[in-house]
Design a protein around this motif. Structure first.
Motif, short mmCIF file in Angstrom:
data_model
loop_
_atom_site.label_atom_id
_atom_site.label_comp_id
_atom_site.label_asym_id
_atom_site.label_seq_id
_atom_site.Cartn_x
_atom_site.Cartn_y
_atom_site.Cartn_z
N TYR A 209 9.02 29.08 37.64
CA TYR A 209 10.12 28.29 36.93
C TYR A 209 9.30 27.81 35.42
N GLN A 210 9.77 28.75 34.52
CA GLN A 210 9.13 27.73 33.12
C GLN A 210 9.88 27.21 32.39
N ASP A 211 9.83 26.18 31.34
CA ASP A 211 10.74 25.49 30.33
C ASP A 211 9.83 25.20 29.09
N PHE A 212 9.93 25.99 28.31
CA PHE A 212 8.97 25.81 26.40
C PHE A 212 10.22 24.63 26.23
N SER A 213 8.82 24.51 25.01
CA SER A 213 10.76 23.45 24.27
C SER A 213 9.08 23.34 22.99
N PHE A 214 9.19 23.67 22.08
CA PHE A 214 9.28 24.16 20.86
C PHE A 214 9.95 22.88 19.80
N GLY A 215 8.74 22.77 18.82
CA GLY A 215 9.23 21.60 17.47
C GLY A 215 9.03 21.88 16.35
N THR A 216 8.65 20.56 15.04
CA THR A 216 8.34 21.04 14.28
C THR A 216 7.45 21.06 13.68
N ALA A 217 6.87 22.20 12.42
CA ALA A 217 5.23 21.51 12.76
C ALA A 217 4.87 20.45 10.94
N PRO A 218 4.62 19.72 10.87
CA PRO A 218 4.63 18.63 10.09
C PRO A 218 4.04 19.02 8.29
N GLY A 219 3.89 18.91 7.02
CA GLY A 219 3.61 19.45 5.84
C GLY A 219 4.83 19.85 5.24
N PRO A 220 4.77 20.34 4.07
CA PRO A 220 5.55 20.68 3.20
C PRO A 220 6.23 21.32 4.00
N ILE A 221 5.82 22.81 3.93
CA ILE A 221 6.59 23.94 4.87
C ILE A 221 6.96 23.94 6.30
N SER A 222 8.09 23.31 6.54
CA SER A 222 8.31 23.49 7.77
C SER A 222 9.43 23.72 8.41
N ILE A 223 9.15 24.07 9.83
CA ILE A 223 10.48 24.92 9.94
C ILE A 223 10.36 24.74 11.44
N ASP A 224 11.22 24.64 11.97
CA ASP A 224 12.21 23.89 12.87
C ASP A 224 12.88 25.42 14.36
N TYR A 225 11.03 25.22 15.40
CA TYR A 225 11.22 25.92 16.21
C TYR A 225 11.60 25.91 17.36
N GLY A 226 12.79 25.17 17.70
CA GLY A 226 12.80 24.92 18.58
C GLY A 226 14.71 25.94 19.01
N ALA A 227 14.92 27.19 18.01
CA ALA A 227 15.07 27.62 18.35
C ALA A 227 15.51 29.17 19.16
N ILE A 228 13.75 28.64 19.65
CA ILE A 228 13.46 29.87 20.70
C ILE A 228 12.29 29.15 21.96
N SER A 229 13.67 27.52 22.05
CA SER A 229 12.87 26.64 23.77
C SER A 229 13.53 27.66 24.67
N HIS A 230 13.66 27.54 25.29
CA HIS A 230 13.70 28.82 26.35
C HIS A 230 13.35 28.14 27.93
N LYS A 231 14.70 28.84 28.86
CA LYS A 231 13.74 28.46 30.48
C LYS A 231 14.02 29.69 31.05
N VAL A 232 12.78 29.65 31.59
CA VAL A 232 12.69 31.43 32.56
C VAL A 232 12.77 30.97 34.27
N GLU A 233 13.73 31.18 34.76
CA GLU A 233 12.99 32.04 35.90
C GLU A 233 12.12 33.25 36.78
N THR A 234 12.29 33.81 37.79
CA THR A 234 11.55 34.64 37.45
C THR A 234 11.27 35.03 38.85
N GLY A 235 11.31 35.82 39.60
CA GLY A 235 11.17 36.09 40.99
C GLY A 235 10.37 37.55 41.74
N SER A 236 9.52 37.13 42.07
CA SER A 236 8.75 39.03 42.72
C SER A 236 7.92 39.30 44.03
N LEU A 237 7.87 40.24 44.36
CA LEU A 237 7.18 40.67 45.24
C LEU A 237 6.43 41.21 45.48
#
Length: 458
Positions: A209-237
């Motif tokens: 189980y992985q939980d990714f949480s993205f923030g916003t870069a500092p500076g005059p040109i900043s983009i909120d990367y929250g749109a790619i925050s996501h959770k992933v569940e993986t099962g394997s054999l």
């Protein structure tokens, strides 16, 4: 994302069982500008039970491991503190002209591992600070904490591990575009693995189980990367059959599901992923060792209008040891990767690396490498060809060429000196590369980094 610690560049079958991008290499090696896409699999610690990797494939790694300190014994526990300081120059910290700066990199880590006969438990915590005095906006600090353990059940083994990371995306790494200044993000990873033995045959079911949480870069040109925050569940054999000691056939099946639910517009990226691989793993040879795996991966999205993607995948790892003092490693991989920009749905990443390690003297080691990385990013929007949005959000192809070398000198068992040089050439095509109207942003850039460093271990 990189762990700045000397590890072997070999991949392990174990990594194939984890995450939606399981075929990626673990980011192993002391190269400061790896072509690998920025994936959490590169960060996993090699000294924590439940994350352990094979570290025997390189003469440099074998010698470094053989000459490391004994650590600090605390009864049935072993404590290993370490720290490093590197100074030098980076000619391109932000992927734009005029962003060169002196560089100061400081890292510290402490790990503790049990010394029990049957079971194992370990933990580590560390930080990695990057300062650029004349480009202070490019500076950042990473840190991590990990804990894991294994339970010996006779012929079988149960493993569990958890990691937390506070890291940053960099504008100059493969698979990352739309980044100007370092973007903070955090990852929580938890995993459970059971190894069931049937003589020469073994079955390894696993869950991650992985939980990714993205923030916003500092500076005059900043983009909120929250749109790619996501959770992933993986099962394997994973199934493994040993022909002889160290030589086996391997088959892996894996399924994943991801949820991008931080915002309504992000949920269109939700996907289900399936993959299968088969190959051989021959490690018993004294001159040649190799691991070959081929398969395929397919991903479909919850949004019916979003095109699915299916691609062949592979992993190749060949080690040639013509002499005790030389090792040549060839590693190659192709896999599907999650997006690391709000402007793409996913990436198909291909990476090929050739590395030569040489023991020049008893305590002096050389490393040289050349690497090619490619990231094909799928647009996050389905629009008619020729439309304005299609131009801005179109599919992109990014290519990077890396080469460099290092010299390591083990002054004694506690102090090591190093001199490292890395070169990067980046080219991006497709869509509008300068869609953010960033002054000086080009589809191509080059970077040169040289660092002189000292590391200390207890």
């Amino acid at each position: 994302m990189k762990v700045r610690r000397l590890q072997d560049s070999a991949m392990t079958w174990r990594c194939l069982s984890w995450g939606p991008v399981g075929m990626v290499m673990l980011g192993i090696g002391l190269h400061a500008n790896s072509a690998h896409a920025q994936l959490i699999q590169q960060l996993f610690p090699a000294d924590i039970p439940g994350y352990s990797t094979d570290m025997t494939g390189s003469v440099v790694t074998r010698q470094m491991m053989g000459q490391q300190t004994d650590g600090i014994g605390l009864g049935s526990w072993l404590l290993r503190p370490s720290a490093s300081e590197n100074v030098g120059y980076n000619s391109n910290t932000l992927g734009i002209p005029g962003s060169g700066s002196p560089a100061v990199q400081t890292s510290a880590n402490v790990s503790v591992n049990s010394r029990w006969r049957r079971h194992a438990l370990g933990a580590s915590v560390g930080m990695d600070d990057h300062r650029y005095p004349t480009q202070s906006i490019a500076s950042y600090t990473n840190w991590h904490g990990n804990i894991g353990g294994t339970l010996n059940l006779g012929h079988d083994t149960l493993s569990a591990a958890y990691s937390h990371y506070q890291y940053h995306l960099s504008a100059t790494n493969l698979g990352v575009y739309g980044v100007v200044y370092p973007v903070p993000y955090q990852v929580n990873d938890g995993r459970l693995t059971y190894t069931k033995m049937f003589g020469r045959f073994s079955l390894i079911p696993a869950f991650d189980y992985q939980d990714f949480s993205f923030g916003t870069a500092p500076g005059p040109i900043s983009i909120d990367y929250g749109a790619i925050s996501h959770k992933v569940e993986t099962g394997s054999l994973t199934s493994r059959y040993e022909f002889s000691r160290g030589n086996a056939a391997v088959v892996v099946f894996r399924g994943s599901a991801a949820q991008y639910d931080s915002a309504p517009e992000a949920s269109v990226n939700n996907y289900a992923d399936g993959a299968g691989f088969a190959g051989v793993d021959f490690r018993s040879g004294q001159v040649w060792q190799y691991r070959l795996l081929v398969g395929g991966e397919t991903r479909s999205f919850s949004n019916a209008t979003s095109p699915s993607v299916t691609t062949p995948t592979f992993e190749v790892n060949v080690s040639w040891m013509p002499r005790k003092i030389d090792t040549v490693n060839l590693t190659a991989a192709r896999h599907l990767s999650d997006p690391e920009t709000p402007f793409a749905r996913n990436q198909v990443v291909t990476d090929v690396r050739l590395q030569w390690d040489h023991e020049l003297r008893q305590n002096v080691f050389l490393r040289a490498y050349a690497e090619y990385g490619e990231s094909a990013s799928q647009s996050n929007m389905v629009t008619p060809a020729g439309s304005a949005v299609s131009t801005l959000e179109g599919n992109r192809l990014q290519k990077q060429i890396h080469f460099g070398g290092s010299v390591y000198w083990n002054i004694d068992r506690h102090v090591r000196a190093s001199l490292t040089y890395n070169y990067v050439n980046n080219a991006t095509s497709g869509g509008n590369v300068n869609y953010l109207n960033i002054p000086g942003r080009l589809s191509t850039f080059t970077s040169n980094t040289i660092l002189l460093g000292f590391s200390f271990s207890g």
